[in-house]
Design an enzyme around this catalytic site. Structure first.
Site, PDB file in Angstrom:
ATOM      1  N   ASP A 157     -17.143 -25.940  14.428  1.00 36.62           N
ATOM      2  CA  ASP A 157     -16.295 -25.915  13.236  1.00 36.62           C
ATOM      3  C   ASP A 157     -15.757 -27.321  13.004  1.00 36.62           C
ATOM      4  O   ASP A 157     -16.434 -28.322  13.295  1.00 36.62           O
ATOM      5  CB  ASP A 157     -15.202 -24.830  13.403  1.00 36.62           C
ATOM      6  CG  ASP A 157     -14.690 -24.292  12.084  1.00 36.62           C
ATOM      7  OD1 ASP A 157     -13.916 -25.000  11.417  1.00 36.62           O
ATOM      8  OD2 ASP A 157     -15.056 -23.163  11.694  1.00 36.62           O
ATOM      9  N   ASP A 158     -14.535 -27.446  12.531  1.00 41.46           N
ATOM     10  CA  ASP A 158     -13.988 -28.751  12.143  1.00 41.46           C
ATOM     11  C   ASP A 158     -13.842 -29.676  13.366  1.00 41.46           C
ATOM     12  O   ASP A 158     -13.961 -29.235  14.519  1.00 41.46           O
ATOM     13  CB  ASP A 158     -12.608 -28.525  11.495  1.00 41.46           C
ATOM     14  CG  ASP A 158     -12.247 -29.610  10.490  1.00 41.46           C
ATOM     15  OD1 ASP A 158     -12.877 -30.673  10.511  1.00 41.46           O
ATOM     16  OD2 ASP A 158     -11.311 -29.381   9.708  1.00 41.46           O
ATOM     17  N   LYS A 195     -21.165 -23.882   7.239  1.00 38.26           N
ATOM     18  CA  LYS A 195     -19.917 -23.370   6.677  1.00 38.26           C
ATOM     19  C   LYS A 195     -19.335 -24.500   5.845  1.00 38.26           C
ATOM     20  O   LYS A 195     -19.019 -25.562   6.384  1.00 38.26           O
ATOM     21  CB  LYS A 195     -18.978 -22.965   7.818  1.00 38.26           C
ATOM     22  CG  LYS A 195     -17.542 -22.680   7.387  1.00 38.26           C
ATOM     23  CD  LYS A 195     -16.721 -22.189   8.594  1.00 38.26           C
ATOM     24  CE  LYS A 195     -15.241 -22.079   8.311  1.00 38.26           C
ATOM     25  NZ  LYS A 195     -14.465 -21.658   9.502  1.00 38.26           N
ATOM     26  N   ASP A 237     -16.287 -25.602   3.784  1.00 40.93           N
ATOM     27  CA  ASP A 237     -14.881 -25.264   3.543  1.00 40.93           C
ATOM     28  C   ASP A 237     -14.426 -25.828   2.192  1.00 40.93           C
ATOM     29  O   ASP A 237     -15.191 -26.515   1.506  1.00 40.93           O
ATOM     30  CB  ASP A 237     -14.048 -25.848   4.708  1.00 40.93           C
ATOM     31  CG  ASP A 237     -12.848 -24.973   5.024  1.00 40.93           C
ATOM     32  OD1 ASP A 237     -12.417 -24.220   4.140  1.00 40.93           O
ATOM     33  OD2 ASP A 237     -12.326 -25.065   6.156  1.00 40.93           O
ATOM     34  N   SER A 275     -16.545 -21.128   1.595  1.00 45.29           N
ATOM     35  CA  SER A 275     -15.130 -20.739   1.635  1.00 45.29           C
ATOM     36  C   SER A 275     -14.542 -20.658   0.229  1.00 45.29           C
ATOM     37  O   SER A 275     -13.342 -20.432   0.064  1.00 45.29           O
ATOM     38  CB  SER A 275     -14.340 -21.735   2.488  1.00 45.29           C
ATOM     39  OG  SER A 275     -14.857 -21.760   3.793  1.00 45.29           O
ATOM     40  N   ARG A 315     -15.998 -16.600   2.832  1.00 48.55           N
ATOM     41  CA  ARG A 315     -14.647 -16.278   3.302  1.00 48.55           C
ATOM     42  C   ARG A 315     -13.810 -15.884   2.103  1.00 48.55           C
ATOM     43  O   ARG A 315     -13.646 -16.663   1.183  1.00 48.55           O
ATOM     44  CB  ARG A 315     -14.041 -17.501   3.989  1.00 48.55           C
ATOM     45  CG  ARG A 315     -14.441 -17.679   5.451  1.00 48.55           C
ATOM     46  CD  ARG A 315     -13.644 -16.745   6.353  1.00 48.55           C
ATOM     47  NE  ARG A 315     -12.229 -16.866   6.075  1.00 48.55           N
ATOM     48  CZ  ARG A 315     -11.476 -17.902   6.464  1.00 48.55           C
ATOM     49  NH1 ARG A 315     -11.971 -18.853   7.201  1.00 48.55           N
ATOM     50  NH2 ARG A 315     -10.194 -17.957   6.149  1.00 48.55           N
ATOM     51  N   ASP A 356      -7.049 -17.419   6.717  1.00 47.78           N
ATOM     52  CA  ASP A 356      -7.548 -17.650   8.079  1.00 47.78           C
ATOM     53  C   ASP A 356      -7.011 -16.585   9.025  1.00 47.78           C
ATOM     54  O   ASP A 356      -5.819 -16.261   8.990  1.00 47.78           O
ATOM     55  CB  ASP A 356      -7.029 -18.993   8.610  1.00 47.78           C
ATOM     56  CG  ASP A 356      -7.752 -20.168   7.999  1.00 47.78           C
ATOM     57  OD1 ASP A 356      -8.531 -19.968   7.050  1.00 47.78           O
ATOM     58  OD2 ASP A 356      -7.528 -21.290   8.483  1.00 47.78           O
TER      59      ASP A 356
END
Ligand code: GLA
Length: 443
Positions: free
Chosen positions: A78-79, A154, A156, A188, A209, A213
């Site tokens: 992820d990030d 993913k 965002d 997202s 998403r 969160d």
């Protein structure tokens, strides 16, 4: 002239629309964010920092501990994997200390283990944690991801105006489409908008998403499941093979959920046809939580080839009833207690309460709390006893061998054995949208 314009418009939509043939069932895998967040100090936290070492250790455990065999195949960073600046040519640079071998090498490692590589970026100028985003560098970044042979992205939505997303996410998807590499596209986009255009989102993304969160608590989990239940009339129509609503990662095995609550998440996420993305330290997960993640019957509900998202169909004495229609005329039923009195609580429910058709059913207890659940017929009621903030999770399988299901007309009826021949296609091979066919269960 008009005809020409229509043709151009058709051409534009057809090249923009995502049709990569991926994720006919919701993706399953492991993602770093929920458990490992943005831990970057590898001296202080060598086992937890976002690094190639962490990803490799988790990946090896996914294979050796049976997660890959159970279907968890994507391994995702992820990030917080980037350097704070791009290089002189404008390319993304992975953190030099934490990813010294580079992303292509990590990708090769994962592929050599039979896993798939999931990556994170952000459509804005920065990622949510403040690392460089893709805006202004879209084509180069897609090229770089393709060189790294990623399998899933993913994307965002921090640091960008939300109305820019309606064109920006499809354009980025188009670049990925045109690259020729099949890459699962996790958007997202709706999570950042007040009134998302789900029709467009479902056309351009493999999963998205929808909402806040997830945090490591029962409160966050129930807040998300309530939101999905309250918005189900809109949401369920957009889920199906190749395109899924995403209520966020699994918390199972971390700090915030009890064992009962962890079983609730696995059940409700499976009913929701949610992506099953673990985010837990597989090196230290306790066996009873591992068992939940590896429960084959729960996974089979999530991965049911019909791909129909379920719903919360009622609440009796503060026990929610969740129902998902499965292929072959079966149903998954989850009874989720929102009660907090100290002992398990019994409820007795009718077919109408559970919203299931009037057939005779054999019942499988998915968590095996009760190994032999008696079969059920329409003249009976169904009794179940649920732990506080816990779940009972069942698969109801119609007894009759001559049950047919017609997706288009939504009719369900009994028929004769002769209609067996009307379809021999595997359910997973069918395009849900165009489904006008019959299949016969339990032959
Ligand atoms: C957002 C996303 C999270 C995670 C973080 C990373 O908050 O919704 O899932 O990716 O950014 O910074």
């Amino acid at each position: 002239m008009m005809l020409l314009l229509v043709l151009i418009a058709l051409q534009l939509t057809s090249t923009l629309a995502l049709d990569n043939g991926l994720v006919p069932t919701p993706p399953m895998g492991w993602l770093s964010w929920q458990r490992f967040r943005c831990i970057t100090d590898c001296k202080k936290y060598p086992n937890e920092c976002i690094s190639e070492d962490l990803i490799q250790r988790q990946a090896l455990l996914m294979v050796s501990e049976g997660y890959l065999d159970a279907g968890y195949e994507y391994v995702g960073i992820d990030d917080c994997w980037l350097e704070k600046e791009r290089d002189a040519d404008g390319r993304m640079v992975p953190d030099r200390h934490r990813f010294p071998s580079g992303m292509k090498s990590l990708s090769d490692f994962l592929h050599s283990k039979g896993l798939k590589f999931a990556m994170y970026q952000d459509y804005g100028t920065k990622t949510c944690a403040g690392y460089p985003g893709v805006l202004g560098h879209e084509a180069l970044d897609v090229k770089t991801f393709v060189e790294w042979e990623i399998d899933y992205l993913k994307l965002d939505g921090c640091y960008v105006e939300t109305d820019k997303m309606d064109t920006g996410y499809p354009e980025f998807g188009k670049l990925m489409n045109e690259s020729g590499r099949p890459i699962v596209y996790s958007c997202s986009w709706p999570a950042y908008q007040k009134k998302p255009n789900y029709k467009s989102i479902a056309e351009h993304c493999n999963l998205w998403r929808n909402y806040d969160d997830i945090m490591d608590s029962w409160q966050s989990l129930t807040n998300i499941s309530d939101w999905f239940a309250e918005n189900q009339d809109e949401l369920v129509q957009y889920a199906g093979p190749g395109h899924w609503n995403d209520p966020d990662m699994l918390l199972i095995g971390n700090y915030g959920l009890s064992w009962d609550q962890a079983r609730v998440q696995m059940a409700v996420w499976s009913i929701l046809a949610a992506p099953l993305l673990m985010s837990v330290d597989l090196a230290t997960i306790r066996p009873e939580f591992k068992e939940i993640l590896l429960n084959r019957d729960a996974i089979a509900v999530d991965q049911d080839p019909l791909g129909k998202q379920g719903r919360r169909v009622g609440k009796i004495k503060n026990i929610e009833i969740w129902n998902r229609e499965l292929s072959d005329g079966a149903y998954a039923l989850a009874f989720v207690s929102r009660r907090d009195d100290g002992s398990p609580y019994s409820i007795t429910v009718t077919y109408e309460d559970m919203k299931i058709p009037e057939h005779n059913y054999d019942i499988k207890d998915i968590y095996n709390d009760e190994p032999n659940v008696p079969s059920l017929s329409p003249d009976m009621k169904f009794e179940t006893r649920v732990n506080p903030s816990g779940v009972r999770f069942y698969k109801f399988v119609p007894k009759s061998s001559n049950f047919i299901y017609n997706e288009n007309s939504k009719e369900k009826s009994e028929t004769t054995e002769s209609s067996k021949t009307s379809d021999t296609t595997e359910p997973s091979q069918r395009k849900r949208k165009n489904m006008k066919m019959y299949f016969v269960s339990n032959l």
